[in-house]
Design a protein around this motif. Structure first.
Motif, PDB file in Angstrom:
ATOM      1  N   THR A 179      17.487 112.969  23.649  1.00  0.00           N
ATOM      2  CA  THR A 179      16.727 112.985  22.399  1.00  0.00           C
ATOM      3  C   THR A 179      17.696 112.840  21.237  1.00  0.00           C
ATOM      4  O   THR A 179      18.692 113.561  21.170  1.00  0.00           O
ATOM      5  CB  THR A 179      15.958 114.312  22.247  1.00  0.00           C
ATOM      6  OG1 THR A 179      15.088 114.478  23.374  1.00  0.00           O
ATOM      7  CG2 THR A 179      15.141 114.307  20.970  1.00  0.00           C
ATOM      8  N   PRO A 180      17.443 111.902  20.320  1.00  0.00           N
ATOM      9  CA  PRO A 180      18.351 111.738  19.177  1.00  0.00           C
ATOM     10  C   PRO A 180      18.450 113.024  18.362  1.00  0.00           C
ATOM     11  O   PRO A 180      17.485 113.770  18.221  1.00  0.00           O
ATOM     12  CB  PRO A 180      17.692 110.614  18.362  1.00  0.00           C
ATOM     13  CG  PRO A 180      16.800 109.897  19.325  1.00  0.00           C
ATOM     14  CD  PRO A 180      16.325 110.939  20.288  1.00  0.00           C
ATOM     15  N   LEU A 181      19.633 113.275  17.818  1.00  0.00           N
ATOM     16  CA  LEU A 181      19.838 114.415  16.929  1.00  0.00           C
ATOM     17  C   LEU A 181      19.599 113.959  15.497  1.00  0.00           C
ATOM     18  O   LEU A 181      20.258 113.039  15.007  1.00  0.00           O
ATOM     19  CB  LEU A 181      21.261 114.955  17.066  1.00  0.00           C
ATOM     20  CG  LEU A 181      21.610 115.678  18.366  1.00  0.00           C
ATOM     21  CD1 LEU A 181      23.076 116.080  18.362  1.00  0.00           C
ATOM     22  CD2 LEU A 181      20.731 116.905  18.547  1.00  0.00           C
ATOM     23  N   SER A 182      18.678 114.593  14.826  1.00  0.00           N
ATOM     24  CA  SER A 182      18.342 114.218  13.457  1.00  0.00           C
ATOM     25  C   SER A 182      19.537 114.439  12.530  1.00  0.00           C
ATOM     26  O   SER A 182      20.173 115.495  12.547  1.00  0.00           O
ATOM     27  CB  SER A 182      17.156 115.047  12.962  1.00  0.00           C
ATOM     28  OG  SER A 182      16.834 114.737  11.637  1.00  0.00           O
ATOM     29  N   GLY A 183      19.843 113.414  11.738  1.00  0.00           N
ATOM     30  CA  GLY A 183      20.906 113.541  10.755  1.00  0.00           C
ATOM     31  C   GLY A 183      22.278 113.121  11.240  1.00  0.00           C
ATOM     32  O   GLY A 183      23.251 113.225  10.496  1.00  0.00           O
ATOM     33  N   PHE A 184      22.377 112.638  12.489  1.00  0.00           N
ATOM     34  CA  PHE A 184      23.648 112.179  13.041  1.00  0.00           C
ATOM     35  C   PHE A 184      23.502 110.712  13.442  1.00  0.00           C
ATOM     36  O   PHE A 184      23.186 110.399  14.584  1.00  0.00           O
ATOM     37  CB  PHE A 184      24.059 113.032  14.251  1.00  0.00           C
ATOM     38  CG  PHE A 184      24.360 114.461  13.893  1.00  0.00           C
ATOM     39  CD1 PHE A 184      25.663 114.876  13.657  1.00  0.00           C
ATOM     40  CD2 PHE A 184      23.334 115.391  13.775  1.00  0.00           C
ATOM     41  CE1 PHE A 184      25.934 116.188  13.318  1.00  0.00           C
ATOM     42  CE2 PHE A 184      23.599 116.712  13.436  1.00  0.00           C
ATOM     43  CZ  PHE A 184      24.902 117.107  13.205  1.00  0.00           C
ATOM     44  N   PRO A 185      23.706 109.800  12.502  1.00  0.00           N
ATOM     45  CA  PRO A 185      23.415 108.391  12.758  1.00  0.00           C
ATOM     46  C   PRO A 185      24.375 107.757  13.763  1.00  0.00           C
ATOM     47  O   PRO A 185      25.569 108.068  13.788  1.00  0.00           O
ATOM     48  CB  PRO A 185      23.571 107.738  11.380  1.00  0.00           C
ATOM     49  CG  PRO A 185      24.557 108.614  10.673  1.00  0.00           C
ATOM     50  CD  PRO A 185      24.249 110.011  11.148  1.00  0.00           C
ATOM     51  N   GLU A 186      23.845 106.887  14.603  1.00  0.00           N
ATOM     52  CA  GLU A 186      24.628 106.068  15.517  1.00  0.00           C
ATOM     53  C   GLU A 186      24.148 104.630  15.338  1.00  0.00           C
ATOM     54  O   GLU A 186      23.041 104.281  15.756  1.00  0.00           O
ATOM     55  CB  GLU A 186      24.453 106.529  16.965  1.00  0.00           C
ATOM     56  CG  GLU A 186      25.032 107.912  17.219  1.00  0.00           C
ATOM     57  CD  GLU A 186      24.831 108.375  18.653  1.00  0.00           C
ATOM     58  OE1 GLU A 186      25.773 108.959  19.209  1.00  0.00           O
ATOM     59  OE2 GLU A 186      23.734 108.141  19.211  1.00  0.00           O
ATOM     60  N   TRP A 187      24.973 103.817  14.693  1.00  0.00           N
ATOM     61  CA  TRP A 187      24.560 102.450  14.395  1.00  0.00           C
ATOM     62  C   TRP A 187      24.595 101.569  15.637  1.00  0.00           C
ATOM     63  O   TRP A 187      25.429 101.744  16.536  1.00  0.00           O
ATOM     64  CB  TRP A 187      25.478 101.835  13.335  1.00  0.00           C
ATOM     65  CG  TRP A 187      25.661 102.584  12.053  1.00  0.00           C
ATOM     66  CD1 TRP A 187      26.840 102.833  11.427  1.00  0.00           C
ATOM     67  CD2 TRP A 187      24.652 103.166  11.216  1.00  0.00           C
ATOM     68  NE1 TRP A 187      26.642 103.526  10.267  1.00  0.00           N
ATOM     69  CE2 TRP A 187      25.312 103.750  10.101  1.00  0.00           C
ATOM     70  CE3 TRP A 187      23.268 103.258  11.297  1.00  0.00           C
ATOM     71  CZ2 TRP A 187      24.622 104.402   9.077  1.00  0.00           C
ATOM     72  CZ3 TRP A 187      22.594 103.910  10.274  1.00  0.00           C
ATOM     73  CH2 TRP A 187      23.248 104.464   9.194  1.00  0.00           C
ATOM     74  N   LEU A 188      23.698 100.597  15.681  1.00  0.00           N
ATOM     75  CA  LEU A 188      23.710  99.572  16.715  1.00  0.00           C
ATOM     76  C   LEU A 188      24.890  98.634  16.474  1.00  0.00           C
ATOM     77  O   LEU A 188      25.474  98.627  15.380  1.00  0.00           O
ATOM     78  CB  LEU A 188      22.395  98.800  16.699  1.00  0.00           C
ATOM     79  CG  LEU A 188      21.154  99.605  17.123  1.00  0.00           C
ATOM     80  CD1 LEU A 188      19.880  98.807  16.846  1.00  0.00           C
ATOM     81  CD2 LEU A 188      21.240  99.982  18.597  1.00  0.00           C
ATOM     82  N   PRO A 189      25.280  97.813  17.488  1.00  0.00           N
ATOM     83  CA  PRO A 189      26.473  96.970  17.325  1.00  0.00           C
ATOM     84  C   PRO A 189      26.465  96.102  16.070  1.00  0.00           C
ATOM     85  O   PRO A 189      27.492  96.013  15.378  1.00  0.00           O
ATOM     86  CB  PRO A 189      26.463  96.116  18.597  1.00  0.00           C
ATOM     87  CG  PRO A 189      25.839  97.006  19.623  1.00  0.00           C
ATOM     88  CD  PRO A 189      24.763  97.756  18.876  1.00  0.00           C
ATOM     89  N   ALA A 190      25.348  95.459  15.745  1.00  0.00           N
ATOM     90  CA  ALA A 190      25.314  94.616  14.541  1.00  0.00           C
ATOM     91  C   ALA A 190      25.490  95.468  13.283  1.00  0.00           C
ATOM     92  O   ALA A 190      26.168  95.059  12.330  1.00  0.00           O
ATOM     93  CB  ALA A 190      24.005  93.833  14.476  1.00  0.00           C
ATOM     94  N   GLN A 191      24.900  96.658  13.280  1.00  0.00           N
ATOM     95  CA  GLN A 191      25.059  97.545  12.127  1.00  0.00           C
ATOM     96  C   GLN A 191      26.490  98.049  12.019  1.00  0.00           C
ATOM     97  O   GLN A 191      27.032  98.194  10.921  1.00  0.00           O
ATOM     98  CB  GLN A 191      24.093  98.729  12.257  1.00  0.00           C
ATOM     99  CG  GLN A 191      22.623  98.338  12.172  1.00  0.00           C
ATOM    100  CD  GLN A 191      21.705  99.514  12.469  1.00  0.00           C
ATOM    101  OE1 GLN A 191      21.974 100.317  13.366  1.00  0.00           O
ATOM    102  NE2 GLN A 191      20.618  99.620  11.725  1.00  0.00           N
ATOM    103  N   ARG A 192      27.102  98.292  13.158  1.00  0.00           N
ATOM    104  CA  ARG A 192      28.491  98.742  13.156  1.00  0.00           C
ATOM    105  C   ARG A 192      29.410  97.648  12.612  1.00  0.00           C
ATOM    106  O   ARG A 192      30.374  97.940  11.890  1.00  0.00           O
ATOM    107  CB  ARG A 192      28.907  99.126  14.576  1.00  0.00           C
ATOM    108  CG  ARG A 192      30.339  99.549  14.731  1.00  0.00           C
ATOM    109  CD  ARG A 192      30.657 100.825  14.018  1.00  0.00           C
ATOM    110  NE  ARG A 192      31.996 101.283  14.374  1.00  0.00           N
ATOM    111  CZ  ARG A 192      32.723 102.106  13.659  1.00  0.00           C
ATOM    112  NH1 ARG A 192      32.251 102.594  12.527  1.00  0.00           N
ATOM    113  NH2 ARG A 192      33.924 102.467  14.053  1.00  0.00           N
TER     114      ARG A 192
END
Length: 444
Positions: A5-18
């Motif tokens: 389950t994603p943790l709210s407030g801890f962003p992990e960008w997708l490869p294109a976003q990175r």
């Protein structure tokens, strides 16, 4: 393992976003260095008493706790993750003052942690890009005029809406409030800083328990309503009829910042006399930055002057700094679908493999291209060429390289246009626009 389950407030960008994030950071870093700022990285943790001594942040600090064996050293039991990069920098200056040359110009691009309610552009773990200038004993006011110019150049080179750096000076606020004989000017500042959130009526209501009368509150709000792209705000403040030496000093410093910015980059800065900034360590100019059309998301770059944050005994190192909220900026723009990358991988060329026994030869071609700065992959399998082309297309890789059979020349195909030409790994180079992914912004 159960589904995570994603943790709210801890962003992990997708490869294109990175890729987009890295382009932003590369440009910001380069701009900072062009202005002579040196890079630092400080530790992630600080003693809690240091984190909590400047400003009302106790509810936001992540405190470190760990299980400890009986009799184990507990000296690290009062540590917290830093919530910004300014407090750790001030501590670093005090610890290393004998090794630094002043005025010291530093930039720092690093993560910070803050336990606030997550929302668009606001995270619990985030990247900041800070610049600060500190000096020993005194810091000339011209640095307060310089920093917005650095930030203006850094942001102007990014595919984002037009930024406006809004500036004020806490001496203006404190001097004005002293001229009104208000008992607690700093408490009034913290209330006024919430004007955009709670409105004039809310500010008036919160000022009443501080002993601010209705007539005083009207003048406080009248000051907060002043906004100007030039130094004409000085006359507007004078017309309110409040007098104080500190007010005069603050108006002169603020006018210098606005005029310097106007000469360097017209339209970059705007005097906004409602800005106070919530942290107590600011003592002079304060800054907030908004993007055109996205003002509803608040500031993406903030900071100010601090005279006493880096001080201990007789040692005093006043400074001024600005911080770009990189994660905040990207989160807002990603949420608006306003940024895109031409591909989600750095790869510019895929080497097609006709048979597995040819893989070593393909690896040699790839090595030649990489040695010349061309990001290259070798196809994962010797599938039909059509499937290998589809593999490249799905990932956005623009070129597929076909090794020549026996004495035949190699060829390279632009799979977007279909054009295929003979090429040598020793001298072929794709157009500059294809060497690295292109980041573009689209705004209404």
């Amino acid at each position: 393992m159960s589904k995570p389950t994603p943790l709210s407030g801890f962003p992990e960008w997708l490869p294109a976003q990175r890729i987009i994030e890295q382009r932003f950071l590369d440009h910001i870093r380069r701009t900072f260095e062009l202005y002579g700022f040196a890079s630092l990285e400080t530790r992630a943790v600080e003693p809690l008493d240091q984190l909590l001594r400047k400003g009302e942040t106790s509810k936001e600090v992540y405190v470190l706790r760990r299980l400890q064996a009986e009799g184990e050293d507990t000296s690290d039991a009062s540590l917290g993750l830093h919530f910004d990069l300014t407090v750790p920098f001030a501590r670093f200056v005090l610890e290393n003052a004998g090794k630094l040359h002043f005025p010291f110009r530093r930039y720092q691009i690093q993560k910070a942690w803050r336990g606030e309610r997550p929302q668009v552009g606001r995270y619990r773990e985030f990247v900041q890009a800070d610049i600060d200038i500190v000096d020993r004993d005194t810091l000339p006011a011209h640095y307060e005029a310089e920093l917005p110019l650095v930030i203006g150049d850094a942001l102007a080179g990014l595919p984002i809406p037009k930024p406006t750096v809004m500036v004020n000076n806490r001496k203006v606020l404190q001097g004005f409030y002293q001229g009104l004989d208000l008992v607690d000017p700093e408490a009034v500042m913290r209330v006024v800083d919430k004007l955009d959130k709670i409105g004039p009526a809310g500010v008036t209501a919160e000022l009443a328990p501080l002993g601010v009368t209705e007539s005083q509150a009207k003048l406080v709000l009248a000051l907060a309503e002043i906004s100007s792209p030039d130094a004409s705000f000085v006359d507007e403040v004078r017309q309110l009829g409040v007098r104080d030496p500190l007010l005069d000093e603050g108006l002169a410093e603020l006018a210098a910042v606005v005029e310097a910015a106007g000469a360097h980059s017209p339209g970059l800065c705007r005097a906004e006399l409602k800005i106070a900034r919530g942290l107590d360590y600011y003592t002079g100019t304060v800054y907030e930055t908004q993007l055109a059309g996205l003002e509803r998301y608040g500031s993406v770059c903030s900071g100010g002057r601090y005279d006493n944050l880096a001080s201990s005994g007789n040692d005093r190192f006043p400074g001024v700094g600005l911080s770009i909220g990189v994660s905040r900026l990207l989160g807002v723009l990603f949420g608006e679908n306003a940024l895109s990358a031409s591909r989600s991988v750095p790869t510019a060329v895929l080497i097609a493999v006709s048979a597995e026994e040819d893989r070593r030869a393909c690896d040699r071609i790839a090595a030649q291209l990489r040695a010349r700065g061309i990001a290259t992959e070798v196809s994962p399998s010797a599938a039909k060429f059509g499937k290998q082309i589809k593999f490249a297309d799905r990932r956005g890789i623009p070129y597929v390289w076909f090794p020549g059979a026996e004495d035949a020349a190699d060829t390279v195909k632009d799979i977007r246009s279909g054009e295929q030409v003979e090429a040598s790994a020793g001298n072929w180079t794709p157009p500059a626009v294809d060497l690295i992914p292109v980041v573009e912004g689209t705004f209404n």
